[in-house]
Every structure is written in C-alpha cells, then in structure tokens.
Design a protein around this motif. Structure first.
Motif, PDB file in Angstrom:
ATOM      1  N   ALA A   1      46.919  43.452  38.711  1.00  0.00           N
ATOM      2  CA  ALA A   1      48.014  43.378  37.747  1.00  0.00           C
ATOM      3  C   ALA A   1      47.971  42.074  36.954  1.00  0.00           C
ATOM      4  O   ALA A   1      48.276  42.050  35.761  1.00  0.00           O
ATOM      5  CB  ALA A   1      49.353  43.513  38.477  1.00  0.00           C
TER       6      ALA A   1
ATOM      7  N   ALA B   1      53.382  42.156  36.983  1.00  0.00           N
ATOM      8  CA  ALA B   1      53.223  41.364  38.215  1.00  0.00           C
ATOM      9  C   ALA B   1      54.490  40.550  38.466  1.00  0.00           C
ATOM     10  O   ALA B   1      54.517  39.332  38.279  1.00  0.00           O
ATOM     11  CB  ALA B   1      51.997  40.456  38.088  1.00  0.00           C
TER      12      ALA B   1
ATOM     13  N   GLU C   1      48.803  41.754  43.791  1.00  0.00           N
ATOM     14  CA  GLU C   1      48.975  41.700  42.334  1.00  0.00           C
ATOM     15  C   GLU C   1      47.731  41.179  41.608  1.00  0.00           C
ATOM     16  O   GLU C   1      47.815  40.845  40.425  1.00  0.00           O
ATOM     17  CB  GLU C   1      50.209  40.865  41.970  1.00  0.00           C
TER      18      GLU C   1
ATOM     19  N   THR D   1      54.467  37.313  40.585  1.00  0.00           N
ATOM     20  CA  THR D   1      53.613  36.212  40.130  1.00  0.00           C
ATOM     21  C   THR D   1      54.211  35.530  38.903  1.00  0.00           C
ATOM     22  O   THR D   1      54.128  34.321  38.753  1.00  0.00           O
ATOM     23  CB  THR D   1      52.205  36.736  39.798  1.00  0.00           C
TER      24      THR D   1
END
Ligand code: SF4
Length: 64
Positions: free
Chosen positions: A47, A20, A44, A23
């Motif tokens: 993920a 990710a 995401e 993030t």
C-alpha cells in the motif's frame, strides 16, 4: 523500506491515508500529510508503494 514525505509539496489529497492508514495521517487543520513512522506499518508495504505512485504531488519517496 524507508519512507520520506515532502510536506511542502503535499496537496492534501489524502490518497496515502486511504491506502495506508497506519503509516500516513493528515494534519487536522490543513490536511498535510503526517508520516506516522519511518517505515510501513505491518501489512502496508504494498500500500505504501501504491501511495508513492498515486500521490498527485509526488510527495512520497520510498527507498529500499
Ligand atoms: S497522497 Fe500525496 S498529496 Fe495526497 S495527502 Fe498524501 S502526500 Fe499529500
């Protein structure tokens, strides 16, 4: 979904960033996880949940 990370537990493996990248990031000096936002970036979510499961240090917590 809310994300928290325990930087003191992080072992700088980088799985979360690979999974990710919008993030999570890693500190440029020691590789410790850097949380870029409180929740997952667009697209995401899955993920981020995978990152929680994949983190070898159990340093990622996802709630909600
Ligand atoms: S996967 Fe876990 S140990 Fe690896 S960089 Fe991310 S938070 Fe740190």
């Amino acid at each position: 979904m809310e994300i928290t990370v325990d930087t003191s537990s992080c072992v700088s493996s980088g799985q979360c960033v690979l999974l990710a990248p919008h993030t999570f990031d890693q500190d440029e000096e020691d590789g410790t996880v850097v949380l870029l936002r409180d929740g997952p970036a667009a697209g995401e979510q899955d993920a981020v949940r995978q990152a929680e499961l994949s983190c070898p240090a159990a340093a990622i917590r996802v709630t909600g």
